[in-house]
Enzyme design. Structure first.
Site, PDB file in Angstrom:
ATOM      1  N   GLN A 148     -88.661-103.575   3.677  1.00 17.63           N
ATOM      2  CA  GLN A 148     -89.397-103.857   4.914  1.00 17.63           C
ATOM      3  C   GLN A 148     -88.458-104.380   6.008  1.00 17.63           C
ATOM      4  O   GLN A 148     -88.868-104.496   7.153  1.00 17.63           O
ATOM      5  CB  GLN A 148     -90.517-104.868   4.647  1.00 17.63           C
ATOM      6  CG  GLN A 148     -91.681-104.291   3.857  1.00 17.63           C
ATOM      7  CD  GLN A 148     -92.832-105.259   3.655  1.00 17.63           C
ATOM      8  OE1 GLN A 148     -93.182-105.567   2.528  1.00 17.63           O
ATOM      9  NE2 GLN A 148     -93.436-105.754   4.728  1.00 17.63           N
ATOM     10  N   ARG A 181    -100.198-109.454   3.624  1.00 14.90           N
ATOM     11  CA  ARG A 181    -101.123-109.162   4.706  1.00 14.90           C
ATOM     12  C   ARG A 181    -101.582-110.404   5.463  1.00 14.90           C
ATOM     13  O   ARG A 181    -102.759-110.584   5.770  1.00 14.90           O
ATOM     14  CB  ARG A 181    -102.337-108.403   4.202  1.00 14.90           C
ATOM     15  CG  ARG A 181    -102.884-107.565   5.335  1.00 14.90           C
ATOM     16  CD  ARG A 181    -103.543-106.295   4.932  1.00 14.90           C
ATOM     17  NE  ARG A 181    -103.689-105.484   6.120  1.00 14.90           N
ATOM     18  CZ  ARG A 181    -103.843-104.171   6.109  1.00 14.90           C
ATOM     19  NH1 ARG A 181    -103.848-103.518   4.981  1.00 14.90           N
ATOM     20  NH2 ARG A 181    -103.962-103.503   7.227  1.00 14.90           N
ATOM     21  N   CYS A 182    -100.638-111.271   5.709  1.00 16.12           N
ATOM     22  CA  CYS A 182    -100.910-112.374   6.623  1.00 16.12           C
ATOM     23  C   CYS A 182     -99.554-112.833   7.089  1.00 16.12           C
ATOM     24  O   CYS A 182     -98.569-112.670   6.411  1.00 16.12           O
ATOM     25  CB  CYS A 182    -101.632-113.512   5.946  1.00 16.12           C
ATOM     26  SG  CYS A 182    -100.567-114.649   5.072  1.00 16.12           S
ATOM     27  N   GLU A 185    -102.606-107.692  10.134  1.00 15.82           N
ATOM     28  CA  GLU A 185    -102.939-108.728   9.156  1.00 15.82           C
ATOM     29  C   GLU A 185    -104.270-109.383   9.411  1.00 15.82           C
ATOM     30  O   GLU A 185    -104.877-109.958   8.506  1.00 15.82           O
ATOM     31  CB  GLU A 185    -101.887-109.829   9.240  1.00 15.82           C
ATOM     32  CG  GLU A 185    -100.517-109.293   9.067  1.00 15.82           C
ATOM     33  CD  GLU A 185     -99.495-110.358   9.316  1.00 15.82           C
ATOM     34  OE1 GLU A 185     -99.675-111.172  10.235  1.00 15.82           O
ATOM     35  OE2 GLU A 185     -98.538-110.388   8.574  1.00 15.82           O
TER      36      GLU A 185
HETATM   37  N1  PCD Z   1    -101.603-101.644  16.876  1.00 14.32           N
HETATM   38  C1  PCD Z   1    -102.263-101.119  17.969  1.00 14.32           C
HETATM   39  N2  PCD Z   1    -102.653-101.963  18.975  1.00 14.32           N
HETATM   40  C2  PCD Z   1    -102.414-103.290  18.877  1.00 14.32           C
HETATM   41  C3  PCD Z   1    -101.763-103.824  17.746  1.00 14.32           C
HETATM   42  C4  PCD Z   1    -101.349-102.965  16.754  1.00 14.32           C
HETATM   43  O1  PCD Z   1    -102.501 -99.925  18.041  1.00 14.32           O
HETATM   44  N3  PCD Z   1    -102.781-104.129  19.842  1.00 14.32           N
HETATM   45  C5  PCD Z   1    -101.121-100.748  15.791  1.00 14.32           C
HETATM   46  C6  PCD Z   1     -99.599-100.757  15.750  1.00 14.32           C
HETATM   47  O2  PCD Z   1     -98.979 -99.965  16.600  1.00 14.32           O
HETATM   48  C7  PCD Z   1     -99.299-100.471  14.288  1.00 14.32           C
HETATM   49  C8  PCD Z   1    -100.484-101.093  13.571  1.00 14.32           C
HETATM   50  O3  PCD Z   1    -101.541-101.204  14.543  1.00 14.32           O
HETATM   51  O4  PCD Z   1     -99.302 -99.094  14.080  1.00 14.32           O
HETATM   52  C9  PCD Z   1    -100.115-102.512  12.985  1.00 14.32           C
HETATM   53  O5  PCD Z   1     -99.453-103.254  13.994  1.00 14.32           O
HETATM   54  P1  PCD Z   1     -98.976-104.754  13.813  1.00 14.32           P
HETATM   55  O6  PCD Z   1    -100.154-105.661  13.676  1.00 14.32           O
HETATM   56  O7  PCD Z   1     -97.995-105.032  14.869  1.00 14.32           O
HETATM   57  O8  PCD Z   1     -98.286-104.812  12.385  1.00 14.32           O
HETATM   58  P2  PCD Z   1     -96.878-104.181  11.919  1.00 14.32           P
HETATM   59  O9  PCD Z   1     -95.802-105.162  12.115  1.00 14.32           O
HETATM   60  O10 PCD Z   1     -96.752-102.827  12.448  1.00 14.32           O
HETATM   61  O11 PCD Z   1     -97.172-104.004  10.372  1.00 14.32           O
HETATM   62  C10 PCD Z   1     -97.110-105.120   9.508  1.00 14.32           C
HETATM   63  C11 PCD Z   1     -98.498-105.348   8.897  1.00 14.32           C
HETATM   64  C12 PCD Z   1     -98.379-106.249   7.705  1.00 14.32           C
HETATM   65  S1  PCD Z   1     -97.548-107.669   7.857  1.00 14.32           S
HETATM   66  C13 PCD Z   1     -98.987-105.947   6.533  1.00 14.32           C
HETATM   67  S2  PCD Z   1     -98.845-107.000   5.246  1.00 14.32           S
HETATM   68  C14 PCD Z   1     -99.801-104.697   6.337  1.00 14.32           C
HETATM   69  C15 PCD Z   1    -100.245-104.186   7.718  1.00 14.32           C
HETATM   70  O12 PCD Z   1     -99.093-104.097   8.516  1.00 14.32           O
HETATM   71  N4  PCD Z   1     -99.007-103.703   5.644  1.00 14.32           N
HETATM   72  C16 PCD Z   1     -99.441-102.402   5.697  1.00 14.32           C
HETATM   73  N5  PCD Z   1    -100.859-102.887   7.599  1.00 14.32           N
HETATM   74  C17 PCD Z   1    -100.376-101.979   6.668  1.00 14.32           C
HETATM   75  N6  PCD Z   1    -100.839-100.727   6.700  1.00 14.32           N
HETATM   76  C18 PCD Z   1    -100.379 -99.845   5.811  1.00 14.32           C
HETATM   77  N7  PCD Z   1    -100.869 -98.570   5.829  1.00 14.32           N
HETATM   78  N8  PCD Z   1     -99.461-100.178   4.864  1.00 14.32           N
HETATM   79  C19 PCD Z   1     -98.966-101.429   4.808  1.00 14.32           C
HETATM   80  O13 PCD Z   1     -98.045-101.737   3.923  1.00 14.32           O
HETATM   81 MO1  PCD Z   1     -97.029-108.486   5.691  1.00 14.32          MO
HETATM   82  O14 PCD Z   1     -96.226-109.905   6.345  1.00 14.32           O
HETATM   83  O15 PCD Z   1     -95.744-107.509   5.154  1.00 14.32           O
HETATM   84  O16 PCD Z   1     -97.646-109.399   4.222  1.00 14.32           O
END
Ligand code: PCD
Length: 808
Positions: free
Chosen positions: A239, A386-387, A762
């Site tokens: 990432q 996802r935060c 997120e």
């Molecule tokens: N957007 C729009 N408008 C606005 C904002 C935003 O349209 N106002 C879109 C953009 O461009 C991109 C999306 O929506 O396409 C997202 O963005 P953002 O909020 O800035 O974010 P990024 O940096 O691009 O990415 C990151 C995130 C995170 S952190 C996570 S866990 C998850 C989410 O992303 N992962 C994933 N989502 C998703 N989806 C998918 N399909 N796969 C994946 O793996 Mo951490 O810190 O790493 O725990």
């Protein structure tokens, strides 16, 4: 020149900002033409795999590799002893700790990497693994962080002096050999005083269980050391490819220009692929030793048991208010279980991430947070999943505290939120724990949400349901889950956010081709988010060339400008800003070229959708396509040929998306099965780039929230065995469990972002988890429930009903 189409059509042709442009990447994904790490096949490529510790805590007395080396196809078996002369038996973690690459004298969690078997193929490697004989001596196992802080058993002997002294850690003094750090924010004494003298105080302890991002594609890499030209190429599920390049350079001593890191297509990241794993180091070493490319790909159990987990926060809160519900103070203590090594992926100065956003969306004048990080015999990690850095923990905490306070005040929880929201005119708002929220309009969002779901009607229906239940007319209860969240996404700024000393800016480099098409390269990397679609849309609007004529490329450190990668919803706030800024540089040069071609002064032309026009004479113009060509074929006095730009963007602040969620749930008291009748999610992510992608992001994030709230966990037994190491036990929701989501939005642009956009990826998870949990808890509120811990699987829901006497 004659213009054949209307201005509106010209705007549509660009497929720029605000357009639900179809995802360009889907043509290859839906036809099985993606190119993932395991698709990489090189001549003579070998396969490496790990011997892993079956014990959660054990001394390693001896490793005998002789029999394994006899297996046809097995070429080498690496142990810590082999890596030690190279100084590679330990590696630095993102959190300032160090982690064993291969078990150095002891194993600290089940599944820990003990030896690396390198073979001609995956099958020979597996056979070799079976024959590596490791002599273990079991040690007492600690899986409970509270016990760890009392125990005489020292987990990390490397962090205790010979005299028993406990040296400071990366984040200051440590209280116990198994203690990692104490991190504080806010004012302790004033907060305690406010709470001690308050009219009403609610207290609660809650456990946000350990879980795992579980991306569809597991982690893996291919390392290829070309000894002839001295260049190492590393493909992987990264990432943050540039950060990986820097780390590999620092620990291997190979100069950075001789390392090329490539993240090809990634099958989901969710935070799991931010950190560095022993598999990367071992593959690189194995490639150097054998002179051949080496592939390492985790299987599902490896991924769930050993790569970065998420959460595992034990949180205790006190919230105080006046009798009529105005919140006066908040106190939060966290005991954070980090496992055997502190490998949390957080900006360096934030050992508990942005947990200090735990005052949420409320105007709370006084607050204090204290977090204790603790070692246990569990896998290391601590990623966001996802935060943004621990924001889901923070939002879960405050959204539960609000519900508990509502019970204490005997007040409606929606109303309690409304009277405590930060008001629109208070932005930019500085919270008690230090953050400056850039913009928000919480009341408008809340009112819209409650009105859409007919909140009062739902409450009346719920009251009737309680009557019916008591009268024996139904066995189903009804819960109304509420949550309002504020996210904090887009790290930087460089002044307070870095990872391993690398400032968290991001970048975009644009090259316009003579015929008016372009390539833009960014420091981020899509894992499914659709960057190739959306970043082209930002550029289309900024530079007036159709999005369909713009290629977006990410993930190759030899070509992309340096950036810190994609996690913490930072791509839109940081790289998206860099993209707009680089686009504006292109436009500035295009303006000079247009003026020259139109034989007027620079200031006499203005940008209009896809062209520069002479002010007051719209029939005189040069399209961006024409300007691009001129940039390459005309000698313009005082202007260099070509049309390129680069921007490295250090954001002045983070962005603060927010949202209002409501979940209506029916619960069968006799089976513990919840049924989600309705889920409404209103998100405000400022200016919206692609509404369709946003909706997809919301659906995905809510589904992961449903998983975490209703069943997904990494559970351990007392011996430190992982009880949920396969998809038989680890809950991964499918279309079967997922309800129809209703999405909605308001737009409150970020005042400092060049196009006003905030992150969104997120948000649905951050707001979703407390919403699902609150729905379960709310169903039982009329029967005396205050708080029960997640995950609310069928058995635990049934147990709650049972404990409340609902089966009697
Ligand atoms: N957007 C729009 N408008 C606005 C904002 C935003 O349209 N106002 C879109 C953009 O461009 C991109 C999306 O929506 O396409 C997202 O963005 P953002 O909020 O800035 O974010 P990024 O940096 O691009 O990415 C990151 C995130 C995170 S952190 C996570 S866990 C998850 C989410 O992303 N992962 C994933 N989502 C998703 N989806 C998918 N399909 N796969 C994946 O793996 Mo951490 O810190 O790493 O725990």
């Amino acid at each position: 020149m004659k213009d054949e189409i209307t201005r509106e059509e010209r705007v549509d042709n660009l497929k720029g900002m605000g357009c639900s442009r179809k995802r360009v990447e889907d043509a290859r994904f839906t036809q099985g033409k993606g190119n993932y790490v395991d698709d990489i096949k090189l001549d003579g490529m070998l396969f490496g795999d790990f011997v892993r510790s079956p014990y959660a805590h054990a001394r390693i007395k001896n490793i005998d590799t002789a029999a394994a080396l006899e297996v046809p196809g097995v070429l080498a078996v690496l142990t810590a002893a082999d890596l030690e002369p190279l100084g590679l038996h330990w590696m630095p973690t993102l959190a300032g700790d160090k982690q064993m690459v291969l078990a150095d004298g002891k194993a600290l969690f089940q599944g820990q990497e003990v030896a690396f078997v390198v073979a001609e193929d995956r099958y020979a490697a597996a056979d070799g693994i079976e024959l590596v004989e490791v002599e273990y001596e079991e040690l007492p196992v600690i899986v409970d962080p509270f016990e760890a802080l009392k125990s005489d058993v020292v987990l990390r002997e490397d962090l205790v002096g010979e005299d028993g002294a406990i040296p400071d850690g990366a984040h200051g003094p440590r209280k116990h050999p198994n203690h990692i750090f104490t991190w504080e924010a806010g004012d302790k004494d004033p907060t305690e005083e406010v709470i001690a003298n308050a009219e009403v105080v609610a207290e609660e302890s809650m456990y946000y269980h350990r879980t795992h991002p579980c991306p569809l594609e597991t982690c893996g890499c291919v390392a290829s050391m070309d000894k002839v030209n001295g260049k190492l190429t590393l493909w992987g599920t990264f990432q943050a490819p540039h950060a990986i390049r820097t780390v590999v350079s620092l620990i291997s001593g190979i100069e950075e220009h001789n390392i090329r890191v490539i993240s090809p297509d990634i099958g989901g990241g969710f935070g799991n692929k931010v950190g560095a794993y022993p598999g990367y180091v071992c593959s690189v070493v194995a490639s150097i030793v054998t002179g051949k490319p080496v592939k390492w790909i985790e299987d599902r159990m490896d991924n769930l048991m050993t790569t970065a987990f998420a959460r595992d926060y034990h949180m205790t809160g006190k919230i105080s208010a006046t009798k009529d519900g105005k919140i006066t103070g908040l106190h939060c203590h966290v005991t954070a279980d980090h496992g055997g090594f502190d490998a949390c992926a957080d900006p360096t100065k934030f050992p508990a991430g942005f947990m200090n956003i735990c005052t949420g969306s409320y105007d709370i004048p006084t607050a204090y947070l204290e977090v204790d990080g603790v070692y246990t015999n569990k896998a290391p990690g601590g990623v966001s999943y996802r935060c943004s850095f621990r924001v889901t923990e923070a939002v879960y905490f405050i959204e539960r505290m609000i519900e508990v306070l509502a019970i204490e005040l005997n007040m409606d929880a929606a109303e309690l939120r409304r009277i405590n929201f930060i008001k629109k005119e208070q932005f930019p708002y500085t919270a008690a724990l230090g953050w400056e929220y850039d913009s928000g309009d919480y009341h408008t969002a809340w009112d819209k949400a409650l009105k859409t779901v007919d909140y009062d009607g739902l409450r009346a229906e719920q009251a009737q349901r309680v009557e019916d239940f008591k009268a024996g007319k139904t066995r189903k209860l009804m819960g109304i889950g509420l949550s309002f969240f504020t996210e904090i996404v887009g790290a930087g700024p460089v002044k307070n956010c870095d990872i391993l000393g690398l400032g968290m800016f991001d970048s975009c480099e644009i090259r316009i081709h003579p015929t008016g098409s372009a390539i833009a390269r960014l420091g981020t990397i899509s894992q499914g988010q659709g960057h190739a679609t959306t970043f082209a849309q930002i550029l289309a609007s900024e530079i007036g060339l159709p999005a369909d004529s713009i290629t977006i490329e990410e993930g190759d450190t030899d070509t992309a400008p340096y950036g810190l990668g994609t996690y913490g919803s930072r791509s839109t706030p940081v790289a998206g800003a860099a993209t707009a800024m680089a686009g504006r540089k292109i436009r500035a040069k295009a303006q000079m070229i247009a003026a020259y071609l139109l034989e007027v002064h620079d200031n006499d032309v203005e940008f209009d959708v896809d062209r520069f026009v002479v002010k007051g004479a719209p029939e005189k113009f040069k399209t961006m396509k024409e300007i691009a060509f001129a940039a390459y074929n005309q000698a313009i006095p005082g202007i260099e040929p070509g049309l390129e730009a680069v921007s490295y963007y250090d954001p002045p602040n983070m962005t603060y998306p927010f949202g209002a969620y409501v979940c209506v749930m029916d619960i069968d008291v006799d089976t513990g099965v919840p049924e989600i009748r309705r889920f409404y999610a209103l998100d405000d992510c400022g200016t919206r780039i692609n509404p369709m992608i946003i909706e997809g992001q919301v659906h995905g994030g809510l589904t992961e929230a449903l998983a975490v709230a209703l069943g997904q966990e990494i559970a351990y037994d007392d011996m430190g065995n992982v009880k949920t190491g396969t998809l038989m036990d680890f809950f991964l929701p499918t279309a079967w469990e997922v309800p129809n989501y209703e999405t909605d939005f308001t737009v409150t642009p970020s005042p400092h972002h060049p196009i006003g956009a905030k992150g969104v990826g997120e948000s649905p998870h951050v707001g979703g988890v407390p919403c699902f949990s609150n729905a379960v808890q709310d169903a039982f509120r009329p029967f005396g429930n205050r708080h029960t811990n997640m995950p609310h699987d069928h058995w635990r829901i049934w147990r709650t009903a049972n404990e409340l006497g609902l089966h009697d």
